[in-house]
Design a protein around this motif. Structure first.
Motif, PDB file in Angstrom:
ATOM      1  N   VAL A 133     -27.174  -5.903 -25.115  1.00  0.00           N
ATOM      2  CA  VAL A 133     -26.168  -6.966 -25.111  1.00  0.00           C
ATOM      3  C   VAL A 133     -25.216  -6.699 -26.271  1.00  0.00           C
ATOM      4  O   VAL A 133     -25.664  -6.502 -27.401  1.00  0.00           O
ATOM      5  CB  VAL A 133     -26.820  -8.353 -25.275  1.00  0.00           C
ATOM      6  N   VAL A 134     -23.907  -6.666 -25.990  1.00  0.00           N
ATOM      7  CA  VAL A 134     -22.905  -6.444 -27.029  1.00  0.00           C
ATOM      8  C   VAL A 134     -21.929  -7.617 -26.988  1.00  0.00           C
ATOM      9  O   VAL A 134     -21.398  -7.948 -25.931  1.00  0.00           O
ATOM     10  CB  VAL A 134     -22.148  -5.113 -26.824  1.00  0.00           C
ATOM     11  N   ILE A 135     -21.718  -8.233 -28.138  1.00  0.00           N
ATOM     12  CA  ILE A 135     -20.796  -9.362 -28.233  1.00  0.00           C
ATOM     13  C   ILE A 135     -19.613  -8.949 -29.089  1.00  0.00           C
ATOM     14  O   ILE A 135     -19.785  -8.486 -30.226  1.00  0.00           O
ATOM     15  CB  ILE A 135     -21.499 -10.591 -28.849  1.00  0.00           C
ATOM     16  N   PHE A 136     -18.407  -9.106 -28.522  1.00  0.00           N
ATOM     17  CA  PHE A 136     -17.181  -8.784 -29.246  1.00  0.00           C
ATOM     18  C   PHE A 136     -16.514 -10.061 -29.700  1.00  0.00           C
ATOM     19  O   PHE A 136     -16.247 -10.957 -28.905  1.00  0.00           O
ATOM     20  CB  PHE A 136     -16.221  -7.977 -28.363  1.00  0.00           C
ATOM     21  N   ASN A 137     -16.242 -10.111 -31.000  1.00  0.00           N
ATOM     22  CA  ASN A 137     -15.493 -11.201 -31.595  1.00  0.00           C
ATOM     23  C   ASN A 137     -14.401 -10.570 -32.458  1.00  0.00           C
ATOM     24  O   ASN A 137     -14.197 -10.935 -33.606  1.00  0.00           O
ATOM     25  CB  ASN A 137     -16.422 -12.093 -32.424  1.00  0.00           C
ATOM     26  N   CYS A 138     -13.762  -9.529 -31.875  1.00  0.00           N
ATOM     27  CA  CYS A 138     -12.716  -8.777 -32.558  1.00  0.00           C
ATOM     28  C   CYS A 138     -11.791  -8.185 -31.471  1.00  0.00           C
ATOM     29  O   CYS A 138     -12.032  -8.353 -30.285  1.00  0.00           O
ATOM     30  CB  CYS A 138     -13.325  -7.663 -33.415  1.00  0.00           C
ATOM     31  N   TRP A 139     -10.752  -7.495 -31.904  1.00  0.00           N
ATOM     32  CA  TRP A 139      -9.833  -6.843 -30.957  1.00  0.00           C
ATOM     33  C   TRP A 139     -10.612  -5.815 -30.141  1.00  0.00           C
ATOM     34  O   TRP A 139     -11.394  -5.031 -30.706  1.00  0.00           O
ATOM     35  CB  TRP A 139      -8.714  -6.139 -31.724  1.00  0.00           C
ATOM     36  N   ARG A 155     -16.292 -18.103 -22.546  1.00  0.00           N
ATOM     37  CA  ARG A 155     -15.876 -19.470 -22.245  1.00  0.00           C
ATOM     38  C   ARG A 155     -14.785 -19.446 -21.185  1.00  0.00           C
ATOM     39  O   ARG A 155     -13.973 -18.533 -21.149  1.00  0.00           O
ATOM     40  CB  ARG A 155     -15.343 -20.156 -23.500  1.00  0.00           C
ATOM     41  N   PRO A 156     -14.732 -20.454 -20.325  1.00  0.00           N
ATOM     42  CA  PRO A 156     -13.715 -20.466 -19.270  1.00  0.00           C
ATOM     43  C   PRO A 156     -12.297 -20.618 -19.814  1.00  0.00           C
ATOM     44  O   PRO A 156     -11.361 -20.103 -19.232  1.00  0.00           O
ATOM     45  CB  PRO A 156     -14.093 -21.635 -18.378  1.00  0.00           C
ATOM     46  N   LYS A 157     -12.147 -21.318 -20.923  1.00  0.00           N
ATOM     47  CA  LYS A 157     -10.840 -21.426 -21.576  1.00  0.00           C
ATOM     48  C   LYS A 157     -10.956 -20.659 -22.880  1.00  0.00           C
ATOM     49  O   LYS A 157     -11.501 -21.165 -23.858  1.00  0.00           O
ATOM     50  CB  LYS A 157     -10.463 -22.885 -21.801  1.00  0.00           C
ATOM     51  N   ASN A 158     -10.461 -19.415 -22.868  1.00  0.00           N
ATOM     52  CA  ASN A 158     -10.624 -18.517 -23.998  1.00  0.00           C
ATOM     53  C   ASN A 158      -9.280 -17.842 -24.273  1.00  0.00           C
ATOM     54  O   ASN A 158      -9.041 -16.731 -23.806  1.00  0.00           O
ATOM     55  CB  ASN A 158     -11.709 -17.492 -23.687  1.00  0.00           C
ATOM     56  N   PRO A 159      -8.384 -18.519 -24.992  1.00  0.00           N
ATOM     57  CA  PRO A 159      -7.050 -17.962 -25.226  1.00  0.00           C
ATOM     58  C   PRO A 159      -7.105 -16.531 -25.746  1.00  0.00           C
ATOM     59  O   PRO A 159      -7.985 -16.178 -26.545  1.00  0.00           O
ATOM     60  CB  PRO A 159      -6.451 -18.911 -26.278  1.00  0.00           C
ATOM     61  N   THR A 160      -6.163 -15.704 -25.288  1.00  0.00           N
ATOM     62  CA  THR A 160      -6.157 -14.280 -25.585  1.00  0.00           C
ATOM     63  C   THR A 160      -4.855 -13.873 -26.255  1.00  0.00           C
ATOM     64  O   THR A 160      -3.781 -14.274 -25.833  1.00  0.00           O
ATOM     65  CB  THR A 160      -6.322 -13.476 -24.274  1.00  0.00           C
ATOM     66  N   TYR A 169     -12.769 -17.121 -28.652  1.00  0.00           N
ATOM     67  CA  TYR A 169     -14.232 -17.207 -28.704  1.00  0.00           C
ATOM     68  C   TYR A 169     -14.838 -15.858 -28.311  1.00  0.00           C
ATOM     69  O   TYR A 169     -14.230 -15.082 -27.588  1.00  0.00           O
ATOM     70  CB  TYR A 169     -14.730 -18.297 -27.745  1.00  0.00           C
ATOM     71  N   PRO A 170     -16.062 -15.561 -28.758  1.00  0.00           N
ATOM     72  CA  PRO A 170     -16.696 -14.270 -28.458  1.00  0.00           C
ATOM     73  C   PRO A 170     -16.869 -14.026 -26.957  1.00  0.00           C
ATOM     74  O   PRO A 170     -16.895 -14.955 -26.154  1.00  0.00           O
ATOM     75  CB  PRO A 170     -18.067 -14.378 -29.133  1.00  0.00           C
ATOM     76  N   GLU A 171     -17.016 -12.754 -26.641  1.00  0.00           N
ATOM     77  CA  GLU A 171     -17.194 -12.305 -25.260  1.00  0.00           C
ATOM     78  C   GLU A 171     -18.426 -11.390 -25.239  1.00  0.00           C
ATOM     79  O   GLU A 171     -18.546 -10.484 -26.057  1.00  0.00           O
ATOM     80  CB  GLU A 171     -15.931 -11.529 -24.863  1.00  0.00           C
ATOM     81  N   LEU A 172     -19.350 -11.631 -24.306  1.00  0.00           N
ATOM     82  CA  LEU A 172     -20.605 -10.895 -24.219  1.00  0.00           C
ATOM     83  C   LEU A 172     -20.529  -9.884 -23.072  1.00  0.00           C
ATOM     84  O   LEU A 172     -20.085 -10.235 -21.976  1.00  0.00           O
ATOM     85  CB  LEU A 172     -21.748 -11.880 -23.975  1.00  0.00           C
ATOM     86  N   PHE A 173     -20.946  -8.647 -23.321  1.00  0.00           N
ATOM     87  CA  PHE A 173     -20.937  -7.571 -22.323  1.00  0.00           C
ATOM     88  C   PHE A 173     -22.348  -7.033 -22.131  1.00  0.00           C
ATOM     89  O   PHE A 173     -23.067  -6.805 -23.105  1.00  0.00           O
ATOM     90  CB  PHE A 173     -20.062  -6.401 -22.785  1.00  0.00           C
ATOM     91  N   TRP A 195     -18.981 -22.085 -19.918  1.00  0.00           N
ATOM     92  CA  TRP A 195     -19.092 -20.645 -19.753  1.00  0.00           C
ATOM     93  C   TRP A 195     -18.573 -20.191 -18.391  1.00  0.00           C
ATOM     94  O   TRP A 195     -18.468 -20.966 -17.449  1.00  0.00           O
ATOM     95  CB  TRP A 195     -20.532 -20.186 -19.942  1.00  0.00           C
ATOM     96  N   LEU A 196     -18.248 -18.906 -18.317  1.00  0.00           N
ATOM     97  CA  LEU A 196     -17.953 -18.258 -17.042  1.00  0.00           C
ATOM     98  C   LEU A 196     -18.520 -16.855 -17.113  1.00  0.00           C
ATOM     99  O   LEU A 196     -18.772 -16.329 -18.193  1.00  0.00           O
ATOM    100  CB  LEU A 196     -16.454 -18.232 -16.729  1.00  0.00           C
ATOM    101  N   PHE A 197     -18.745 -16.255 -15.953  1.00  0.00           N
ATOM    102  CA  PHE A 197     -19.132 -14.852 -15.951  1.00  0.00           C
ATOM    103  C   PHE A 197     -18.345 -14.125 -14.885  1.00  0.00           C
ATOM    104  O   PHE A 197     -17.824 -14.712 -13.942  1.00  0.00           O
ATOM    105  CB  PHE A 197     -20.649 -14.666 -15.762  1.00  0.00           C
ATOM    106  N   GLY A 198     -18.252 -12.836 -15.096  1.00  0.00           N
ATOM    107  CA  GLY A 198     -17.541 -11.996 -14.145  1.00  0.00           C
ATOM    108  C   GLY A 198     -17.908 -10.543 -14.352  1.00  0.00           C
ATOM    109  O   GLY A 198     -18.622 -10.193 -15.297  1.00  0.00           O
ATOM    110  N   PHE A 199     -17.413  -9.708 -13.450  1.00  0.00           N
ATOM    111  CA  PHE A 199     -17.626  -8.271 -13.549  1.00  0.00           C
ATOM    112  C   PHE A 199     -16.383  -7.621 -14.149  1.00  0.00           C
ATOM    113  O   PHE A 199     -15.267  -7.874 -13.713  1.00  0.00           O
ATOM    114  CB  PHE A 199     -17.887  -7.658 -12.174  1.00  0.00           C
TER     115      PHE A 199
END
Length: 117
Positions: A84-90, A107-112, A51-55, A28-32
């Motif tokens: 908590v909102v998790i995006f697993n879409c565009w 995730r730290p390696k999360n291809p975009t 992979y999903p992204e949590l906001f 995992w990684l976190f950032g602002f």
């Protein structure tokens, strides 16, 4: 080398739109996330990660724009504090107020991929 038992980060010290702050080696990684855009008209793509992204909204007002699938219409969701909102879409986002900030965990390696809008 000694690990620091506590590490603190101040929101105001980070001014880029994406500010990755800390990660472990593979999980995992976190950032602002501090959007510089003020409207959907200010950006021309949505992004999709493998992979999903949590906001989590920390301050201000951020609107996330998203498509559930590539050919679906663009929808909007304003983030709310304490939710908590998790995006697993565009998705992408813009700020309604200067200084608006969300904590993002992914995730730290999360291809975009990018989808032009």
């Amino acid at each position: 080398m000694t690990k620091k038992p506590i590490i603190k980060y101040q929101i105001k010290n980070h001014n880029r739109a994406w500010n990755p702050l800390f990660k472990d080696k593979k999980s995992w990684l976190f950032g602002f996330f501090k959007p510089k855009t003020r409207s959907i008209k200010d950006y021309d793509y949505l992004e999709l990660h493998k992979y999903p992204e949590l906001f989590i909204l920390l301050e201000g007002r951020i609107v996330m724009t998203f498509k559930k699938i590539e050919n679906s219409p663009i929808e909007k969701l304003e983030l709310k504090k304490g939710e908590v909102v998790i995006f697993n879409c565009w998705h992408n986002g813009y700020a309604l107020e200067k200084g608006s900030t969300a904590l993002v965990i992914e995730r730290p390696k999360n291809p975009t991929k990018h989808l032009n809008i």
